[in-house]
Design a protein around this motif. Sequence first.
Motif, PDB file in Angstrom:
ATOM      1  N   SER A 155      63.028   2.290 -49.281  1.00 28.68           N
ATOM      2  CA  SER A 155      63.967   1.667 -48.400  1.00 28.68           C
ATOM      3  C   SER A 155      64.917   2.413 -47.584  1.00 28.68           C
ATOM      4  N   PHE A 156      65.368   2.130 -46.205  1.00 23.35           N
ATOM      5  CA  PHE A 156      66.360   2.850 -45.520  1.00 23.35           C
ATOM      6  C   PHE A 156      67.118   1.880 -44.609  1.00 23.35           C
ATOM      7  N   SER A 157      68.384   2.234 -44.287  1.00 26.08           N
ATOM      8  CA  SER A 157      69.295   1.515 -43.752  1.00 26.08           C
ATOM      9  C   SER A 157      70.187   2.472 -42.755  1.00 26.08           C
ATOM     10  N   ALA A 158      70.567   1.993 -41.567  1.00 27.57           N
ATOM     11  CA  ALA A 158      71.265   2.869 -40.760  1.00 27.57           C
ATOM     12  C   ALA A 158      72.011   1.930 -39.835  1.00 27.57           C
ATOM     13  N   GLU A 159      73.061   2.240 -39.012  1.00 31.16           N
ATOM     14  CA  GLU A 159      74.205   1.530 -38.394  1.00 31.16           C
ATOM     15  C   GLU A 159      74.855   2.355 -37.496  1.00 31.16           C
ATOM     16  N   ARG A 160      74.655   2.109 -36.088  1.00 32.76           N
ATOM     17  CA  ARG A 160      75.551   2.700 -34.953  1.00 32.76           C
ATOM     18  C   ARG A 160      76.401   1.617 -34.215  1.00 32.76           C
ATOM     19  N   GLU A 161      77.573   2.006 -33.634  1.00 28.84           N
ATOM     20  CA  GLU A 161      78.475   1.162 -32.892  1.00 28.84           C
ATOM     21  C   GLU A 161      78.252   1.823 -31.509  1.00 28.84           C
ATOM     22  N   SER A 162      78.957   0.874 -30.506  1.00 33.19           N
ATOM     23  CA  SER A 162      79.242   1.026 -29.238  1.00 33.19           C
ATOM     24  C   SER A 162      77.847   1.399 -28.268  1.00 33.19           C
ATOM     25  N   LEU A 163      76.844   0.397 -28.504  1.00 27.51           N
ATOM     26  CA  LEU A 163      75.949   0.862 -27.601  1.00 27.51           C
ATOM     27  C   LEU A 163      76.029   0.897 -26.103  1.00 27.51           C
ATOM     28  N   ILE A 164      75.403   1.560 -25.447  1.00 25.31           N
ATOM     29  CA  ILE A 164      75.520   1.968 -24.183  1.00 25.31           C
ATOM     30  C   ILE A 164      75.231   0.514 -23.127  1.00 25.31           C
ATOM     31  N   LEU A 165      74.354  -0.086 -23.689  1.00 24.13           N
ATOM     32  CA  LEU A 165      73.933  -1.172 -22.991  1.00 24.13           C
ATOM     33  C   LEU A 165      73.868  -2.433 -23.927  1.00 24.13           C
ATOM     34  N   GLN A 166      74.551  -3.488 -23.553  1.00 26.88           N
ATOM     35  CA  GLN A 166      74.422  -4.713 -24.466  1.00 26.88           C
ATOM     36  C   GLN A 166      73.124  -5.403 -24.931  1.00 26.88           C
ATOM     37  N   ASP A 167      72.339  -5.330 -23.756  1.00 35.64           N
ATOM     38  CA  ASP A 167      71.030  -5.799 -23.982  1.00 35.64           C
ATOM     39  C   ASP A 167      70.071  -4.853 -24.385  1.00 35.64           C
TER      40      ASP A 167
END
Length: 340
Positions: free
Chosen positions: A287-299
């Motif tokens: 298993s693997f899990s990752a997260e990031r915030e503040s995407l440049i483009l919402q779409d």
Amino acid sequence: AGKQYATTLPKLVDGLDHMLMLNEAKTNMGQAPNFSDEYIEAYRQNSPSDLYPNTNWQDLTLTNNGLIQNHSVDVSGGNNFIKLRASVNHLEQNGLIPNTGYKRTSLRINTDIRASEKLSFRADIRGNDDDVYEPGVSADHIFYLMNGRLPANQEGLLSNGNYGQGWLGENSIAAANASGNHDVRTYSAYVNLQADWKPLKGLNLNLMYAPEFSNGYNKLFLRTYKTYYGNGDLAYLYPSTTNSVTQKSIRDVTKNLHALLTYTTGFGQHHIKLLAGYEQIESSDESFSAERESLILQDYPVLNSGSLINQQATGAGALEYGLVSYFGRVNYDFKEKYLL
């Protein structure tokens, strides 16, 4: 094909009754009322409007489009030596709120082969593609909001199409339509291969190999949206101050191998059955899990488009186990009545 509906929904009071009943409750507790007589009179005269809303949260959140469709194709045929049956099925079920639903495509093949009087084979194959999806804000929370958490005198959908403030930015209409998406997809396959050999009367050897595979994919994209006061001013950015994407994957493999040897015999009214067996099971998952915030483009909800600040590799792991078994059994009966 069919259609599903919400079977039971709570009956909610309108905006005016909500304010009157809340004022009465406050008075009974010896507290000052929340709404002045002047405001309530103005509400009577001007509702429904952007400044004096009377929002039916259930009607504006539910889609009334819970369509269900199910399609399948079956093929079968064979002769004395081989028999085959195959089926393909596709199911789609729309949810009761926007951007929710379930899709499944499945394949199944069953084959029986009779090579000779003493030797036969069987192969069963099954595969599934399951997809469950909902908005970024969970369907459970959206139902909670529309079924009483949000009073009718709060702004839901303004006349210019913008989302109203709801309650401190929580708005079931916006959550269902603009909060992103949560997609849980699973690809799975199961194979069962068997052979039966009968070299002597009463003696049978069964061999089976059955691997099972599963690949799961879980992606949550929380999209920020804006809510506004009735006068058009910006109220809240919700569900958080920044968008985010969380992605998880898990892979499972299980392999099952067994051999069964049975021998049945008898004399007179005596009957004996012997069984000996071997089984081996191997299982592993990653298993693997990752997260990031503040995407440049919402779409464009892709991990690489998010900021390196606050990024998380929230979990990665692996598990393996195995089991080996040897077993046997002896059955005896007399006249098929007395057992040992």
